[in-house]
Structure formats: C-alpha cells, structure tokens
Write an enzyme that holds these catalytic residues in place. Structure first.
Site, PDB file in Angstrom:
ATOM      1  N   LYS A  44      22.447  23.291  78.355  1.00 51.47           N
ATOM      2  CA  LYS A  44      23.434  23.905  79.239  1.00 51.47           C
ATOM      3  C   LYS A  44      22.970  23.951  80.699  1.00 51.47           C
ATOM      4  CE  LYS A  44      23.183  28.179  79.592  1.00 51.47           C
ATOM      5  NZ  LYS A  44      23.162  29.651  79.479  1.00 51.47           N
ATOM      6  N   THR A  45      21.747  24.428  80.896  1.00 51.92           N
ATOM      7  CA  THR A  45      21.254  24.554  82.268  1.00 51.92           C
ATOM      8  C   THR A  45      21.120  23.178  82.914  1.00 51.92           C
ATOM      9  OG1 THR A  45      20.041  26.492  81.534  1.00 51.92           O
ATOM     10  CG2 THR A  45      19.490  25.630  83.693  1.00 51.92           C
ATOM     11  N   ASP A  47      27.948  30.595  84.814  1.00 54.05           N
ATOM     12  CA  ASP A  47      27.075  30.499  83.651  1.00 54.05           C
ATOM     13  C   ASP A  47      27.339  31.680  82.716  1.00 54.05           C
ATOM     14  OD1 ASP A  47      25.033  29.586  82.052  1.00 54.05           O
ATOM     15  OD2 ASP A  47      23.428  30.477  83.257  1.00 54.05           O
ATOM     16  N   GLU A  48      27.061  31.535  81.444  1.00 51.30           N
ATOM     17  CA  GLU A  48      27.222  32.628  80.465  1.00 51.30           C
ATOM     18  C   GLU A  48      28.591  33.291  80.593  1.00 51.30           C
ATOM     19  OE1 GLU A  48      24.942  33.006  78.237  1.00 51.30           O
ATOM     20  OE2 GLU A  48      22.914  32.930  79.112  1.00 51.30           O
ATOM     21  N   GLN A  55      27.587  33.390  71.196  1.00 49.99           N
ATOM     22  CA  GLN A  55      26.435  34.129  71.709  1.00 49.99           C
ATOM     23  C   GLN A  55      26.865  35.321  72.560  1.00 49.99           C
ATOM     24  OE1 GLN A  55      22.703  31.993  72.796  1.00 49.99           O
ATOM     25  NE2 GLN A  55      24.000  30.183  72.754  1.00 49.99           N
ATOM     26  N   ARG A 100      16.716  30.852  68.226  1.00 49.30           N
ATOM     27  CA  ARG A 100      15.563  30.873  69.140  1.00 49.30           C
ATOM     28  C   ARG A 100      14.427  30.000  68.636  1.00 49.30           C
ATOM     29  NH1 ARG A 100      18.055  31.253  72.900  1.00 49.30           N
ATOM     30  NH2 ARG A 100      19.757  31.086  71.429  1.00 49.30           N
TER      31      ARG A 100
END
Length: 789
Positions: free
Chosen positions: A36-37, A220-221, A251, A638
DNA sequence: CTGGCTACCGTTTTT
DNA sequence: CGGTAGCCAG
C-alpha cells in the site's frame, strides 16, 4: 521531466493500475501486506515526474506521524524533490499548517498552542470546577468525550440537540470550555480539525483557492476516518477532484473512537468512483497464515470483499498452544521465543501480541526473570512525562502568558509559597473579570499575592533574558531559572528526570536542525502554483530532509513562527517515542491495536479466550464482535513466517482467577492450516483443576503439570498458590458433583466452565461461563448439565 | 506542603 | 491484584 517508467518497474498489475490511474476519484482496497505505501508514494512520484502536478498541488494525508514520515522518506528516495514544500502529513499536522497560515480568519491568535490529551482533560476539569458542578455527575473524562464527540460531528454548542437537563448542562460546559480555550489561545486536537473545516466551509474564496491548488489528494487508512475528517476532505477536494482513497475495511479497528468504515462506501458514491482497485496479492506472509486470515474474516458480514493470496507457498502451519494458566502461557512463550532466537530469528522479529495491556504483566515478569531483553510499546511518551510537561509549561508561558493550563501547572512547581487558597482567589478573580490568571495577579493580596507577582516577574525575566537566543539556549536558561534542575537534583529519583530534561534540549536541537531554523533558513513560499518544477531541495542542503512540523508563514504577511512556538507545536503534535532502548535487539510486546501496520517474522497471539479476545465488552452487539474479528485479522496478518495462537484455561484478572473457554475464533480458522502443539481437549477446567491440585500437593508447582519436558533449565520462582476459588470449591462440592473449574455441557448454551457454586440440594445453583453466551446462573435441579472432561 | 492512606477501577488509542 | 486519584493528618 520523463515518462516515469523507471518508477513503475516491479509493480504488479493492480499496483500498476493504481499508480497510473487517471486524474479522477478512485478507491484502492489495499489488503494487509499488499504494498500500500509503495503504491501511495510511487503514485505521487509518478505524478510529479510526468509533470501532471507540481509539488504544491499534491496533498497526502495520514493518521500517524510515523506513516507521514515514511511516505516522505520513501518519496525523497525516489525523486530529488523538496518534500518540505509538500502537503504531506497527518490530518492534524495539515490543519495546523493551514491554521498557521490563516490564523486571523480562523479567529485564533497567531501563536496559538495545541493541547494534548492530558492538557485537554485538565482544561475540562477546570471548567467543571469553575461552573461549580458536581464532578460525580459530570465526570471530566465523559464530558471530554462528549465535547470531542460533538466536535467530530461538526457540532458547536448551539448545534447539539438537547433533550434533557444532563445534556443541557453538558452543552453549557462545552460552551464554557470553548470560551476558556479561546481566551487562553489554545486549541485541542478536535478543534484543529473543526476550525479548519469551518473556515473552508464558510470562506468561499479560500475554499476555491485550495480546491484549485490541490489537484491530487491521497488519503491513507481511509477506513479510519471519522465524520469530520470526511467532511474536511470534501472541503479540500472539489467533487470532481482526483482523490485517491486507500484503505482496508477488514482492518477497521477504531470504530470505538469514531471511525466510520461507511466513509468508504460514501466516498465511492459521492465522488462517483469509477474504479475500485483491489490489492490482494500479499508480499508478507506464507499461505497457511493467509488462509487463516481469509477464513476468519470470511465470518464477517458487510464486507467490501477481498481475499489475500500469496505465491510464497503454504509455509509452516499455524501453531496452537493450550495452557493451564496465564502463568504457564508466559513460560511457554518465553521458552519458544528463546528457541526461535537460538535458531536464528532476531529478537526484534518476534512479537508478542495481546488484546489488553493488563496481559503484558505476566509475560513481562517471565521475560524479566529469565533476563531476556524485551520492549513494551505503549507506555508514557516522551513529551508526556511529568518533568518534560513542566518544562514545556514554562516555555509556553514565555510564549503566551495567558495559557492558564500551563500557569497552573508550574506556578507552584517547584514550590514557591503559592498554596491552594491563593490559587482559589486568583481563579475567582480571573473568572469574574474574564481575564487570564496572569492578568489577575493584582487582585490577590497578602503574601500569596506577592508570590504571584514574583512568579509573573520570573516569567517576564525569562522572556526578556532569552530574547534573541537560540532555542537551545532558551531552554537551558529556563531549566536553570525555573528551578526545575535544582529541584530534581535534590530529589531521590531525580537523575532520570534530569536526563529527560537534557534529552529535551537535545530534542530541541534536533528539531532546529531538521526544520532548517539555522542561519540559512528561508521561509517557504506560501503557495506554489507553478507548473511541474521539481524543487532544488537537495541542492539547498536539505538532503532527504523530513519535516514533521513546517514553518508555514502567515498567508498575508509571510511571517513565520518563532522557533520556540514551532517547537511547542511539534511537542503537542508529536508526543515522541514511548520507550527508549529502541536500538537493542529485544522481543516486542504490544497490543494488537498498536501492532497495526507492523510485521514480524514470528508472532504470538496470546490470551485467545472468550471474554478477552473477543473482549466481553465488545460482544454486546454484532458490530462489536465484527470489530474484534477484524482485530484478530490484523493480528494474524502481522506474521511473515511463523504464527502462534495460544490460550489459557485459567487467568488471573483483577485479582481473581477466571476460568476461560477458548476463543470462538479457533472455530473460524481452517483446521488444515493449524497444528495443535497440545492435545486437543474437549472441555476445560476440571482435569486441570485436579492435576493442579495434585501437583500442588506434591509441591512441584504448576510447571510440572503443563510444561513437562519443555524446561530448558528455567526454574520457576515459586509455585503459585492454588486459586482460592478452587480451594473453596473443594469444600462446597456436594450432591450434584460439580466443582468450580468443572467443564460442563448444556444443550442450549453449549460448552462452559463452572465459575461459582452456591446453595445445596434443591437450591443448588451454579454460575457457568459459556463460550458465546457468556456467564449464566443455572438452577442445578433444572438445568441439564453433562460433565465434560 | 508532604506523605500516607483509602477508595475506586479495570479494552483498544492517535493526534 | 496493582495503579492512581483524591483526601486528610502532621
């Protein structure tokens, strides 16, 4: 400037599509570990390099400073671009930048200061006291929550609907709080957002200006945005703007603090999104881990729908461990982690995750006793430490003496003969005249009044003496003159505090360097509308400079903040790291929430018990349970290579032993991906209770019951006492043959564990904790319970 | 003003 | 059980 093709190398088809989207609204559903980043930063770099936008025309918003910094770092690694001129930052950071430029229109003093969570709470407390209200009925925390909630709904006091007296008073407190903040020239976090939103909403010229400027906005997010943040975004983005919203509904774990996942669907509709791109290829975890995550999250309804996949192969199975107690769970984790470490996994690549902070204690003490280095996330942050806050309060008074919060914090610290009575008088006087404490010192007579005057003199003296000094010198001067250093020198635990104050000087120094306050510093131009010029940031001696707070000049005068004011802003907006010793190779302990966005080679998810994870307070409604499930999903994803899931039959909580049932999440995982390290029990509790008792009588302690054969030379400190409830149960066991800790089966409620027994014969009743039905009281003469062992 | 005592509380948290 | 906030006595 180039076609940007070098930037696009190595992207998968979906990533490529996202990066090269046309200039229109789009939604990216970015799964965990899907790059994503990389997509976000490459998109910005590509837009710049292909001259589709200038650096002034991009806005990228994140939630945390960490995310913003990472974006800036990666971006400057891709392009020689002056990131300081770009609007990349947190929602609050960008609001701050905006309000610094338009303070006059926003109705704020030029050097307004920002209240952190603690300051906000004490400000609310002061208001409640000033209004002479009962703190029992108007609990400061709840009032604070009410005010923040109203602000996040875009409501000023007059807008809050009032149906009852309680709310009426809350609204009055809200109003008084606002007045107080305005008088003192301070804003809280929600206010930063709301002020910005309102100014944009009400000032058409300004709105048009920014809408024309920001041709590309990236968020973002997105699943974590609240109502106000979404409304804020709509102010900056014209309806046809090129907004790239990146998020993952699976998430979304912050609904409890106002996040609206529904913003994703609203965005899709209101911005007429033509393309929803799903990033489903995962570059982080092996197949069994992803299968587990996919399978689990499949039990949620109302999803946008997304399935992670990998090309890495199945990898190791997900290991499941049942433990007798939280104590033995900690032992098992410790031994397993040590083994991992010996087999070559770095300690910092091992994460121990838990649902609530209270769970860290047992694990910590096990690690501590074994001498294994570990690091706990989520403690006090640097700028929140008492001594640092004291120092900051002095600095804030130098900058703005009407800051009553700061005034009260340090007026008598170190003590200078100003007691509660004097302060009461001072506050009364200030209240009556509507002036600040600073301005009201003349109204207090006697010795106390004289001491107040002397305190004001001290602050005035500091301000005069530090005029023209560097930030470092200002702080050093303040630390001496205020008496803080002397005070901590004589205190027994003062050494650490002095160290932190010295660290504050270092932080200021680093801030000055980073922000380019040095003699060559040049104020940034207010706006850059020019065509796609890549800046000469690198040439200007700012290689990879990463700005956390920027020196936005006043929009009209071009004036910039003093280094001191800017540093204070920085301290409020970025509370700093929460633990030192970051460099050491240590096992990482944190809540699942704080693990979001991180990844590790090996992950232990601990305490997977009904009532804990999913947490009992979250299970009252379906939404709560689904959020818990998403939390579990975040936890699972994770892990890169190895994942452990563990649960305990008994756990010490609030000084009581709880008998637990394993989490329902185990039923939602694919059996094929799991490997049980312990034999699978049908029921829990009773067998353990018996064995525990026997072990205790043998004097061999708990570890011999469960940890047999897994002891690598570790010696338990002392056998824990038999839980009192169990001992009591021995005596109480009567006709029905039940004991506390006994596993039972009920036709309607399923499997459970007896937690309380009362009465005898006909009257006998038991409280049983069932998995998804929670604790139930049952009349034993009626309820049909089968023993499970 | 300080220290010691008691009463209360206990999910997750960034800015 | 363990932390903290608030109160009272010295």
């Amino acid at each position: 400037m180039g076609d940007g093709s070098a930037l696009l190398r190595g992207l998968n088809p979906e990533q490529y599509a996202a990066v090269t989207l046309p200039a229109e609204a789009a939604l990216i559903l970015a799964g965990a570990g899907s790059g994503k980043t990389r997509v976000l930063t490459t998109r910005i770099a590509w837009l710049l390099q292909t001259s589709q936008v200038s650096i002034g025309g991009v806005m990228a918003v994140t939630f945390t400073n960490k995310a913003a910094k990472e974006m800036l770092t990666r971006l400057s690694a891709m392009l020689p671009v002056n990131v300081r001129g770009m609007w990349i930052g947190t929602f609050h950071g960008l609001c701050n930048r905006f309000l610094r430029a338009h303070w006059k229109q926003a109705g704020l003093p030029q050097s307004f200061q920002i209240l952190d969570a603690g300051d906000t709470l004490s400000a609310v407390k002061r208001v409640i006291k000033a209004l002479k209200l009962d703190e029992e009925r108007f609990v400061p925390k709840q009032v604070n929550w009410f005010i923040a909630g109203a602000k996040e709904n875009g409501q000023r006091p007059k807008d809050v609907p009032v149906h009852d007296g309680q709310t009426q008073t809350m609204v009055e407190i809200y109003q008084a709080y606002e007045d107080q903040c305005q008088r003192e020239g301070v804003v809280d976090f929600a206010e930063l957002m709301l002020r910005t939103y309102e100014l944009m909403r009400d000032d058409a010229a300004l709105r048009e200006h920014y809408r024309r400027r920001f041709r590309h906005i990236l968020v973002d997010e997105f699943q974590d945005t609240n109502r106000l943040q979404y409304a804020w975004l709509k102010m900056f983005a014209a309806p046809d703007a090129s907004v790239l919203a990146v998020g993952d509904d699976d998430q979304s774990i912050y609904a409890f603090r106002g996040a609206q996942v529904g913003n994703m669907a609203d965005f899709e509709r209101e911005f007429r999104v033509k393309q929803v791109i799903k990033l489903e290829r995962n570059y982080r975890s092996f197949g069994n881990i992803l299968d587990s995550a996919n399978h689990l999250i499949g039990h949620n309804s109302r999803r946008l729908g997304k399935t992670l996949r990998t090309e890495a192969g199945p990898g190791e199975p997900v290991r499941v461990q049942e433990n007798a107690s939280d104590f033995s769970e900690a032992q098992w984790i410790l031994e397993e982690a040590q083994q991992l470490h010996r087999s070559g996994v770095a300690r910092k690549e091992i994460a121990l995750l838990y649902r609530s902070n209270a769970q860290s204690r047992v694990i910590e003490s096990a690690l501590f006793n074994a001498g294994i280095p570990y690091r706990v996330y989520g403690g006090l942050r640097f700028f929140e430490r008492a001594e640092v806050k004291h120092a900051l309060a002095y600095l804030r008074l130098i900058e703005n003496c009407n800051d009553d919060t700061s005034y009260l914090r340090v007026v008598n610290f170190p003590t200078r003969g100003i007691g509660a009575r004097t302060l009461e008088q001072l506050q009364d006087a200030a209240r009556q005249t509507g002036r600040s404490l600073w301005q009201s010192v003349g109204a207090v007579g006697g010795k106390g009044g004289a001491n107040l005057v002397a305190f004001n003199g001290l602050i005035d003296g500091m301000r005069n003496a530090t005029l023209g000094l560097t930030l470092r010198e200002i702080i050093e001067h303040m630390l001496e003159r205020s008496g803080l250093i002397d005070f901590y020198r004589t205190e027994k635990e003062g050494a650490d505090r002095i160290e932190n104050l010295e660290e504050l000087v270092n932080a200021a120094e680093a801030f000055v360097t980073q922000e380019g306050f040095g003699k060559d510093a040049v104020a940034l131009p207010v706006d850059e509308f020019g065509p796609g010029q890549l800046s000469d940031g690198a040439a200007a001696g700012l290689p990879n400079a990463v700005a956390a707070v920027d020196l936005t000049p006043d929009a009209e005068t071009g004036e910039i903040m003093s280094p001191l004011a800017a540093f204070l802003t920085h301290a409020a907006l970025e509370a700093g790291d929460n633990q030192a010793q970051a460099g050491q190779d240590a096992i990482q302990l944190m809540t699942v929430h704080s693990a979001k966005g991180l990844e590790f080679d090996a992950v232990f998810i601990t305490g997977l018990e009904e009532g804990l994870f999913p947490h009992e307070n979250a299970m009252s409604d379906a939404d709560g349970l689904e959020e818990e499930r998403r939390l579990m999903y975040v936890a699972i994803t994770r892990a890169r290579q190895r994942l452990y899931l563990s649960f305990c039959q008994t756990r010490m909580l609030h000084g009581q032993t709880r008998y637990n049932v394993k989490s329902r999440f185990f039923d939602e995982l694919p059996e094929s991906a799991l490997k049980w390290l312990t034999p699978r029990n049908q029921g829990f509790g009773s067998g353990f209770a018996r064995e525990y008792q026997q072990a205790w009588e043998r004097g061999s302690g708990l570890n011999s019951v469960v940890g047999a054969g897994r002891n690598n030379g570790w010696q338990p400190p002392a056998p824990p006492p038999v839980p009192a409830a169990m001992v009591a149960a021995q005596a109480k066991a009567s006709g029905h043959g039940l004991k506390v800790g006994q596993g039972v089966f009920h036709n309607k409620f399923g499997e459970g564990v007896v937690i309380t027994l009362e009465g005898t014969g006909e009257d006998a009743r038991a409280q049983v904790r069932f998995g998804r039905h929670g604790p139930k009281w049952l009349a034993l003469s009626i309820a049909k319970l089968t023993l499970v062992d």
